[in-house]
Design an enzyme around this catalytic site. Structure first.
Site, short mmCIF file in Angstrom:
data_model
loop_
_atom_site.label_atom_id
_atom_site.label_comp_id
_atom_site.label_asym_id
_atom_site.label_seq_id
_atom_site.Cartn_x
_atom_site.Cartn_y
_atom_site.Cartn_z
N ASP A 1 0.93 -1.21 0.01
CA ASP A 1 -0.06 -0.06 0.02
C ASP A 1 0.80 1.39 0.16
OD1 ASP A 1 -2.94 0.94 0.49
OD2 ASP A 1 -1.45 2.20 1.71
N ASN B 1 -2.24 13.03 -3.60
CA ASN B 1 -3.26 13.61 -4.41
C ASN B 1 -3.78 14.82 -4.01
OD1 ASN B 1 -3.71 11.45 -6.17
ND2 ASN B 1 -5.09 10.14 -4.98
N ASP C 1 -1.50 9.32 -10.07
CA ASP C 1 -1.73 8.21 -11.09
C ASP C 1 -0.11 7.94 -11.45
OD1 ASP C 1 -4.37 8.25 -10.84
OD2 ASP C 1 -4.69 8.92 -12.79
N GLU D 1 -4.85 2.38 -4.22
CA GLU D 1 -3.37 2.43 -4.02
C GLU D 1 -2.71 0.99 -3.42
OE1 GLU D 1 -4.68 4.72 -0.49
OE2 GLU D 1 -5.20 4.14 -2.35
#
Length: 321
Positions: free
Chosen positions: A198, A206, A215, A241
């Site tokens: 993770d 973000n 991304d 993620e």
């Protein structure tokens, strides 16, 4: 040779030559007696070069070998036909004793052609084989259409199992593979390990840099994962993620070593961002080795619990279940 009709006699050669289907006739001595115009156009070999010879093979093959009609003359049996047309032939449903086949001829045309051909015996009134007739049809376009359809279907199947952003396999593919690998591990008593990864503080990335840059971070993580895999390993984007690596034939020691390579490799990645900034990120990893009798949900849950233990220990680390 003539055929008798109500209008009189018609030369067999006339019928064969006017036939739009490429046709070859050979006699009992394997000499070519008829090689019609359609056959000459298809093969590029004029009739005058072949009729009267036993060189019918020359239009199709680089070296002497029987064509299907020759095998019919010799009283073809399945085993003999299979020697020359393995996996490409079948007995005709329409003509007793006849054979059909499909094959690719690379010397035809610019890039080769696929042909469908049928060979059957010619018998006299006593039932003796006095020759054989072979017809050939160009099925290249049909075969190309079939191959394009198969490629399209395979591409669709592949897309349905692939995560569009990272190029790794998706969660649907994960569950299919996990069931198969657990079954194999249980049946043969082989080790099986699993990594759950993770990306740490991904929401912060973000929020600060935007989703497009987020991304790019996931794509960078996917590349690090893919570069570290061995041929037997598979990687999946599990969701958001979170990623999973499946390691058949490997116990926890090998899994921990791979997990550490992934962790350190991703921590070293630097992604240039707008305004001269650089994005770096880390990953936490949970590792589990499959335990006999364990189903796929329990297996993943144990690795997931190890992942959250890694988060609690400060992130950017590996924890074994």
């Amino acid at each position: 040779m003539y055929l008798t009709t109500n209008g009189g006699k018609i030369a067999l050669a006339q019928l064969i030559d006017g036939n739009p289907v490429a046709t070859i006739v050979i006699d009992a001595a394997h000499r070519v007696t008829h090689w019609n115009r359609a056959c000459a156009v298809m093969t590029g070999v004029p009739a005058e070069e072949i009729v009267g010879t036993r060189e019918q093979w020359r239009a199709f093959y680089p070296d002497p070998r029987p064509i299907m009609a020759d095998l019919i003359i010799d009283g073809a049996m399945d085993a003999v036909v299979d020697e020359f047309y393995h996996g490409k032939f079948r007995r005709s449903d329409l003509i007793e004793g006849a054979y059909e086949a499909e094959d690719f001829f690379p010397a035809f045309g610019d890039v080769g052609r696929w042909l469908f051909f049928t060979a059957a015996a010619i018998r006299n009134d006593a039932g003796e084989i006095v020759g054989a007739i072979e017809t050939l049809q160009d099925i290249t376009e049909r075969r190309r259409a079939e191959e394009a359809l198969r490629a399209s279907e395979e591409r669709y199947r592949e897309l349905s199992r692939t995560d569009a952003l990272t190029g790794l396999r998706n969660s649907r593919s994960l569950w299919e593979s996990l069931v198969q690998e657990i079954d194999r591990a249980e049946r043969y008593g082989r080790p099986l390990s699993l990594l759950v990864l993770d990306c740490d503080d991904f929401k912060v990335i973000n929020d600060r840099f935007g989703h497009l840059e987020g991304d790019r971070v996931l794509q960078a993580l996917a590349k690090v994962v893919a570069d570290c895999l061995r041929s037997s390993d598979t990687a999946y984007r599990y969701g958001g993620e979170e990623f999973i690596v499946l390691m058949p034939e490997n116990g926890s020691a090998a899994a921990m070593a791979l997990a550490e390579r992934l962790r350190s490799g991703f921590a070293a990645v630097r992604l240039p961002a707008a305004g001269g900034e650089t994005i770096s990120a880390t990953v936490s990893i949970g590792v589990a080795e499959w335990q006999r009798g364990e189903d796929e949900q329990t297996f993943i849950r144990r690795a997931d619990e190890a992942l959250y233990a890694a988060k609690r220990q400060g992130k950017n680390c590996v924890v074994q279940a």
